[in-house]
Design a protein around this motif. Structure first.
Motif, PDB file in Angstrom:
ATOM      1  N   ALA A  61       0.954  -1.212   0.156  1.00  0.00           N
ATOM      2  CA  ALA A  61       0.083  -0.134  -0.170  1.00  0.00           C
ATOM      3  C   ALA A  61       0.708   1.234   0.089  1.00  0.00           C
ATOM      4  CB  ALA A  61      -1.017   0.002   1.241  1.00  0.00           C
ATOM      5  N   ARG A  64      -0.149   6.050  -3.435  1.00  0.00           N
ATOM      6  CA  ARG A  64      -1.141   7.039  -2.610  1.00  0.00           C
ATOM      7  C   ARG A  64      -2.478   7.286  -3.278  1.00  0.00           C
ATOM      8  NH1 ARG A  64       1.631   5.342   0.831  1.00  0.00           N
ATOM      9  NH2 ARG A  64       3.033   6.641   1.981  1.00  0.00           N
ATOM     10  N   LYS A 295      -7.084  -3.613  11.894  1.00  0.00           N
ATOM     11  CA  LYS A 295      -6.861  -2.467  10.827  1.00  0.00           C
ATOM     12  C   LYS A 295      -5.613  -1.658  11.358  1.00  0.00           C
ATOM     13  CE  LYS A 295     -11.560  -2.561   9.218  1.00  0.00           C
ATOM     14  NZ  LYS A 295     -12.865  -1.547   9.136  1.00  0.00           N
ATOM     15  N   LEU A 296      -5.737  -1.604  12.847  1.00  0.00           N
ATOM     16  CA  LEU A 296      -4.581  -0.533  13.182  1.00  0.00           C
ATOM     17  C   LEU A 296      -3.074  -1.311  13.209  1.00  0.00           C
ATOM     18  CD1 LEU A 296      -4.182   2.400  14.064  1.00  0.00           C
ATOM     19  CD2 LEU A 296      -4.563   1.386  16.572  1.00  0.00           C
ATOM     20  N   GLN A 298      -2.514  -3.741  11.061  1.00  0.00           N
ATOM     21  CA  GLN A 298      -1.944  -3.571   9.491  1.00  0.00           C
ATOM     22  C   GLN A 298      -1.355  -2.348   9.114  1.00  0.00           C
ATOM     23  OE1 GLN A 298      -5.440  -3.864   6.568  1.00  0.00           O
ATOM     24  NE2 GLN A 298      -4.132  -5.071   5.322  1.00  0.00           N
ATOM     25  N   LYS A 299      -2.119  -1.083   9.443  1.00  0.00           N
ATOM     26  CA  LYS A 299      -1.623  -0.016   8.918  1.00  0.00           C
ATOM     27  C   LYS A 299      -0.289   0.141   9.609  1.00  0.00           C
ATOM     28  CE  LYS A 299      -2.822   4.938   9.041  1.00  0.00           C
ATOM     29  NZ  LYS A 299      -3.815   6.021   9.352  1.00  0.00           N
ATOM     30  N   LEU A 302       2.473  -1.785   7.726  1.00  0.00           N
ATOM     31  CA  LEU A 302       2.462  -1.362   6.397  1.00  0.00           C
ATOM     32  C   LEU A 302       3.502  -0.020   6.377  1.00  0.00           C
ATOM     33  CD1 LEU A 302      -0.975  -1.949   4.788  1.00  0.00           C
ATOM     34  CD2 LEU A 302       1.047  -3.175   4.351  1.00  0.00           C
ATOM     35  N   ARG A 303       3.218   0.656   7.409  1.00  0.00           N
ATOM     36  CA  ARG A 303       4.265   1.844   7.636  1.00  0.00           C
ATOM     37  C   ARG A 303       5.643   1.383   7.941  1.00  0.00           C
ATOM     38  NH1 ARG A 303       3.599   6.535   5.683  1.00  0.00           N
ATOM     39  NH2 ARG A 303       3.868   7.964   7.458  1.00  0.00           N
ATOM     40  N   ASP A 336       4.515   8.149  13.344  1.00  0.00           N
ATOM     41  CA  ASP A 336       3.430   7.463  13.219  1.00  0.00           C
ATOM     42  C   ASP A 336       3.371   5.910  13.735  1.00  0.00           C
ATOM     43  OD1 ASP A 336       2.643   9.459  11.768  1.00  0.00           O
ATOM     44  OD2 ASP A 336       2.862   8.918   9.935  1.00  0.00           O
ATOM     45  N   MET A 340       0.795   4.367  16.575  1.00  0.00           N
ATOM     46  CA  MET A 340      -0.123   3.487  16.532  1.00  0.00           C
ATOM     47  C   MET A 340       0.277   2.368  17.481  1.00  0.00           C
ATOM     48  SD  MET A 340      -0.563   3.337  12.482  1.00  0.00           S
ATOM     49  CE  MET A 340       1.148   3.702  11.794  1.00  0.00           C
TER      50      MET A 340
END
Length: 401
Positions: A61, A64, A295-296, A298-299, A302-303, A336, A340
């Motif tokens: 991901a 953008r 979901k958090l 996963q985010k 990915l970051r 970030d 998270m």
């Protein structure tokens, strides 16, 4: 169809037939307009759906959505510029209409579509081949959508046929050409040697040749199935480019994402197997802590992956200004990720790490069990047993007279 409508509407306006004929004209006109609206809907929605599906290949991901919107808009602008170039070439007598279709248009259109990609690939927030392929695909789709509108409105009597035929052939050829150019531009960013330049030139030449071949075939009256085959081959090429890019990105993540970034070995390993992330990591988290936490997680992961990719990009960025921009982005990503992590909480993070640690333990347990199963009792397993037996056999043969 136009002639049929006109014939009905020009009937003598006899009083006792007037109401019936007006209703008949209205019904035919309504059906005709509905077909055009449906054709325009297909010409607009289906190409965007293709772009959405291609974005699904971007497992990290990194591409953008906002940038893809920009590439779509640029595709429209590139079409308007290409129309001027092609028309001017014909008006000034530089080439015939057939020559423009077969040669000049493919070259001009691919060059114009790629201008936005040349800009994007220089940005610090651009990552690698996957970004190039997706952004290039978007530029091609933007170009194709506005061209679809022109063709549908210019051939209203066969609008639906035109729309369906184009979205599965011409549109994919446009998207493929700019997608491949985006791929080679991204590769060139990571390889500044002569090989990178050669790869870039080959990418441009191939995209233009692919486009030329398609236009020549269509202009010669080729079968629709062949045109659709061109589109299918194009999608296959983009898929292959993205898969290769993902493979490289996974290697970069495994190499560059370390505990210095507060990423444990188990987290790094999970990201190098990004295809298994939903099943192996997110499913247990969702079951235990709910979908929001999953979901958090996963985010966050990915970051983390993007941070590893950008650390690798630093190695191929000689410009100090660009390096500083990338370093600032890495710092922002680290902030970030920390935020998270705090939102996820320690218990959930323990589960994330435990899942992959347990998998490692299971693997080694399985290996140990296989060794023990093949063993005759000697410590070390069957391998050492067989080695010992061979040594004994060799000594026995030497002692024989």
């Amino acid at each position: 169809m136009h002639q049929g409508v006109a014939a009905v509407c020009k009937l003598p306006p006899l009083r006792f037939h007037l109401q019936f004929k007006v209703a008949q004209c209205s019904a035919i006109r309504y059906d005709f307009l509905m077909l055009i609206y449906i054709a325009l809907g297909i010409a607009f929605v289906v190409p965007l759906l293709f772009l959405f599906l291609v974005r699904k290949f971007d497992l990290f991901a990194t591409g953008r959505y906002a940038v893809n919107v920009v590439t779509l808009i640029w595709g429209v602008i590139a079409y308007l510029l290409a129309v001027q170039v092609n028309s001017t070439a014909i008006e000034l007598g530089w080439a015939t209409r057939s020559q423009v279709i077969r040669v000049i248009a493919p070259i001009a259109e691919e060059l114009l579509k790629s201008l936005i990609l040349i800009y994007l690939v220089q940005r610090a927030d651009f990552n690698y081949i996957v970004d190039g392929a997706i952004y290039g695909f978007g530029a091609g789709i933007g170009f194709a959508i506005i061209e679809n509108y022109e063709y549908v409105m210019g051939h209203q009597e066969i609008a639906l046929t035109i729309a369906v035929a184009r979205v599965f052939s011409t549109n994919l050829v446009h998207a493929t050409g700019s997608g491949l150019i985006g791929t080679v531009l991204a590769y060139r960013r990571g390889d500044r040697s002569w090989v990178g330049w050669l790869f870039l030139l080959f990418g441009y030449a191939f995209s233009m040749s692919f486009h030329m071949g398609f236009n020549t075939m269509v202009n010669a009256g080729g079968f629709l199935i062949v045109a659709i085959a061109f589109g299918a081959v194009g999608v296959g090429l983009i898929w292959y480019a993205i898969r290769r890019g993902l493979k490289t990105q996974k290697e970069w993540v495994g190499e560059k994402l370390t505990e210095a970034d507060r990423a444990t070995k188990s987290e790094t390993k999970a990201l190098t197997k990004i295809e298994d992330l939903p099943r192996e990591i997110l499913a247990p988290v969702e079951k235990q802590f709910g979908s929001d936490k999953a979901k958090l997680v996963q985010k966050m992961m990915l970051r983390q992956a993007e941070m590893g990719i950008k650390r690798k990009l630093l190695d191929s960025t000689p410009n100090e200004g660009k390096r500083r921009e990338i370093e600032l982005l890495i710092e922002d990503i680290k902030k970030d990720v920390k935020t998270m992590r705090d939102q996820i909480g320690p218990y959930c993070m323990m589960l994330v790490r435990q899942v992959y640690l347990e998998q490692d333990i299971k693997i080694w347990d399985a290996i140990g069990a296989r060794i023990a199963q093949s063993s005759t009792g000697q410590v070390g397993g069957g391998l050492w047993d067989r080695t010992g037996e061979r040594i004994k056999s060799s000594k026995a043969q030497e002692e024989q007279p």
